[in-house]
Write a protein that holds these residues in place. Structure first.
Motif, mmCIF file in Angstrom:
data_model
loop_
_atom_site.group_PDB
_atom_site.id
_atom_site.type_symbol
_atom_site.label_atom_id
_atom_site.label_comp_id
_atom_site.label_asym_id
_atom_site.label_seq_id
_atom_site.Cartn_x
_atom_site.Cartn_y
_atom_site.Cartn_z
ATOM 1 N N LEU A 1 0.783 -1.237 0.000
ATOM 2 C CA LEU A 1 0.000 0.000 0.000
ATOM 3 C C LEU A 1 0.814 1.285 0.000
ATOM 4 C CD1 LEU A 1 -3.107 0.069 -0.108
ATOM 5 C CD2 LEU A 1 -2.332 -2.074 0.812
ATOM 6 N N CYS A 2 2.089 1.224 0.424
ATOM 7 C CA CYS A 2 2.927 2.424 0.254
ATOM 8 C C CYS A 2 4.277 2.052 -0.324
ATOM 9 C CB CYS A 2 3.103 3.217 1.542
ATOM 10 S SG CYS A 2 4.039 4.735 1.260
ATOM 11 N N ALA A 3 4.996 1.141 0.351
ATOM 12 C CA ALA A 3 6.292 0.720 -0.188
ATOM 13 C C ALA A 3 6.102 0.285 -1.646
ATOM 14 C CB ALA A 3 6.854 -0.429 0.651
ATOM 15 N N GLY A 4 5.063 -0.470 -1.900
ATOM 16 C CA GLY A 4 4.788 -0.956 -3.244
ATOM 17 C C GLY A 4 4.381 0.162 -4.194
ATOM 18 N N LEU A 5 3.423 0.981 -3.745
ATOM 19 C CA LEU A 5 2.897 2.034 -4.633
ATOM 20 C C LEU A 5 3.941 3.096 -4.955
ATOM 21 C CD1 LEU A 5 -0.680 2.770 -3.255
ATOM 22 C CD2 LEU A 5 0.038 1.297 -5.095
ATOM 23 N N ILE A 6 4.658 3.550 -3.934
ATOM 24 C CA ILE A 6 5.665 4.593 -4.170
ATOM 25 C C ILE A 6 6.830 4.005 -4.967
ATOM 26 C CG2 ILE A 6 7.324 6.137 -3.043
ATOM 27 C CD1 ILE A 6 4.480 7.138 -2.802
ATOM 28 N N GLY A 7 7.174 2.751 -4.648
ATOM 29 C CA GLY A 7 8.227 2.084 -5.406
ATOM 30 C C GLY A 7 7.837 1.980 -6.868
ATOM 31 N N TYR A 8 6.598 1.641 -7.122
ATOM 32 C CA TYR A 8 6.116 1.511 -8.496
ATOM 33 C C TYR A 8 6.144 2.862 -9.219
ATOM 34 C CZ TYR A 8 2.914 0.921 -12.397
ATOM 35 O OH TYR A 8 2.358 0.920 -13.641
ATOM 36 N N ARG A 9 5.657 3.902 -8.553
ATOM 37 C CA ARG A 9 5.671 5.226 -9.176
ATOM 38 C C ARG A 9 7.114 5.658 -9.487
ATOM 39 N NH1 ARG A 9 2.265 9.443 -10.125
ATOM 40 N NH2 ARG A 9 3.352 11.403 -10.370
ATOM 41 N N SER A 10 8.017 5.358 -8.571
ATOM 42 C CA SER A 10 9.438 5.695 -8.794
ATOM 43 C C SER A 10 9.992 4.929 -9.989
ATOM 44 C CB SER A 10 10.265 5.340 -7.553
ATOM 45 O OG SER A 10 9.707 5.900 -6.401
ATOM 46 N N LEU A 11 9.630 3.680 -10.079
ATOM 47 C CA LEU A 11 10.121 2.837 -11.171
ATOM 48 C C LEU A 11 9.608 3.353 -12.516
ATOM 49 C CD1 LEU A 11 11.709 0.263 -11.905
ATOM 50 C CD2 LEU A 11 9.566 -1.021 -11.672
ATOM 51 N N VAL A 12 8.346 3.737 -12.569
ATOM 52 C CA VAL A 12 7.783 4.273 -13.815
ATOM 53 C C VAL A 12 8.570 5.514 -14.256
ATOM 54 C CG1 VAL A 12 5.738 5.386 -14.806
ATOM 55 C CG2 VAL A 12 5.486 3.292 -13.440
ATOM 56 N N LEU A 13 8.994 6.326 -13.275
ATOM 57 C CA LEU A 13 9.711 7.564 -13.604
ATOM 58 C C LEU A 13 11.141 7.312 -14.081
ATOM 59 C CD1 LEU A 13 8.387 9.929 -10.803
ATOM 60 C CD2 LEU A 13 7.695 9.827 -13.199
ATOM 61 N N THR A 14 11.621 6.075 -13.991
ATOM 62 C CA THR A 14 12.944 5.759 -14.547
ATOM 63 C C THR A 14 12.848 5.404 -16.030
ATOM 64 O OG1 THR A 14 12.906 3.372 -14.086
ATOM 65 C CG2 THR A 14 13.701 4.818 -12.318
ATOM 66 N N GLY A 15 11.639 5.417 -16.583
ATOM 67 C CA GLY A 15 11.471 5.148 -18.016
ATOM 68 C C GLY A 15 11.893 3.732 -18.358
ATOM 69 N N GLU A 16 12.700 3.622 -19.410
ATOM 70 C CA GLU A 16 13.084 2.303 -19.923
ATOM 71 C C GLU A 16 14.429 1.845 -19.381
ATOM 72 O OE1 GLU A 16 11.056 0.527 -22.276
ATOM 73 O OE2 GLU A 16 9.669 2.047 -21.542
ATOM 74 N N ALA A 17 14.905 2.467 -18.321
ATOM 75 C CA ALA A 17 16.254 2.166 -17.810
ATOM 76 C C ALA A 17 16.494 0.667 -17.693
ATOM 77 C CB ALA A 17 16.442 2.827 -16.447
ATOM 78 N N GLU A 18 17.598 0.212 -18.294
ATOM 79 C CA GLU A 18 17.922 -1.218 -18.197
ATOM 80 C C GLU A 18 18.790 -1.486 -16.964
ATOM 81 O OE1 GLU A 18 20.223 -2.817 -21.422
ATOM 82 O OE2 GLU A 18 20.399 -4.763 -20.425
#
Ligand SMILES: [Zn+2]
Ligand SMILES: [Zn+2]
Length: 324
Positions: free
Chosen positions: A143-160
């Motif tokens: 509910l937070c670690a997951g959601l904020i982690g996901y939002r952060s990951l999306v903001l890294t774009g296509e980073a390999e």
């Protein structure tokens, strides 16, 4: 477990069961994750919230009563209550898909009493159904670690090549999603934290090392979960041209001055603030597909102070979850 004043221990107090107002749910709390933001609130590092306050914003519970006009959920439904508790719905941010930036937003555990309790009331519009794949305790960190982690990951774009600084609750979830997406993880921990590095390896990290180390490949992006400003400079130094450094926490110590050369080459430093409901819907649909498995340590609600102390000292592997 209530915070009466910053930097004081939470007190175990007996309060009347709250009543759900129009559009609100009364939720019987089954589990509530312990997030670093709870610690920032308890330590007085976020000063604009209400006091006294009941912390906790990774809440999984069941609806025990509905206020007038509630139609999304019914008694007995399992719901998740996140950090985002209210937005105005009419400002420029809200109308452009950025309700996480709404100036009138209200947050669970900061403006609204949270889940370190037996009951919480929440606006039905900001609650999520919880995927059946998870029991209450396992679902809480999503509910937070997951959601904020996901939002952060999306903001890294296509980073390999993805660096992760600070390998706690959010990192252990985001690493699983990133691996599922075919990315390579470079996990940075406190210098000498061999246990944290083993934990990252077990979750599929390609490389692990101290936060001051240089990875074998330049990073296409990095996410910083630890609230430590100097990590921004380390992460920039480890980044390739065009790389993005995402600061995922709500609070961080000061970022030291650094030579412009580290930012040159179109490197980007940005923060992540809060979440939108869309982040929650996307992530909670994705998590069972990965499938994300949460490492949790359940503790009785009355041990909330101990859970916060251990989080402060980095003595929790994965996520602590309080159970009333
Ligand atoms: Zn708004
Ligand atoms: Zn949080």
């Amino acid at each position: 477990m209530q915070l009466a004043a910053p930097r004081a221990p939470l007190g175990l107090v007996d309060l009347p069961t709250p009543r759900p107002g129009p559009g609100q749910l009364l939720v019987r709390v089954r589990a509530c994750g312990v997030c670093r933001t709870d610690l920032h609130v308890a330590d007085g590092e976020l000063a604009q919230g209400k006091l006294p306050i009941i912390p906790g914003h990774e809440i999984v519970g069941t609806v025990s009563e509905s206020g007038a006009g509630v139609e999304r959920f019914a008694a007995g439904d399992r719901v998740g209550v996140p950090w985002l508790g209210y937005t105005c719905g009419s400002c420029g941010f809200c109308l452009s898909g950025r309700e996480n930036l709404c100036d009138a937003a209200r947050f669970t555990c900061y403006h609204l009493d949270g889940g370190y309790a037996e009951y919480v009331v929440a606006d039905q519009r900001y609650c999520f159904p919880v995927p059946d794949d998870y029991d209450d305790v396992a679902a809480a960190p999503l509910l937070c670690a997951g959601l904020i982690g996901y939002r952060s990951l999306v903001l890294t774009g296509e980073a390999e090549h993805l660096g992760i600084y600070g390998f706690g609750a959010a990192a252990h979830i985001v690493a699983q999603v990133a691996r599922y997406q075919g990315r390579k993880i470079y996990a940075f921990t406190r210098p000498g934290d061999k246990e944290g590095q083993r934990f990252a390896q077990a979750l599929g990290a390609t490389w692990t090392g101290d936060s001051t180390a240089r990875p074998p490949e330049p990073l296409d992006a990095a996410i910083i979960f630890a609230p430590v400003g100097p990590l921004v400079v380390h992460a920039l130094r480890a980044s390739a041209k065009g790389g993005t450094v995402v600061c995922a926490g709500i609070h961080m110590s000061d970022i030291p001055a650094f030579p412009y050369e580290l930012l040159w080459g179109e490197r980007v430093v940005r923060s992540v603030a809060n979440l939108t409901r869309r982040d929650g819907e996307e992530f909670l649909a994705l998590a069972p597909k990965v499938p994300v498995r949460t490492a949790v340590e359940p503790l009785p609600l009355a041990q909330a102070n101990e859970a916060l102390a251990r989080l402060r000292e980095g003595r929790i592997t994965g996520a602590a979850v309080l159970v009333p």
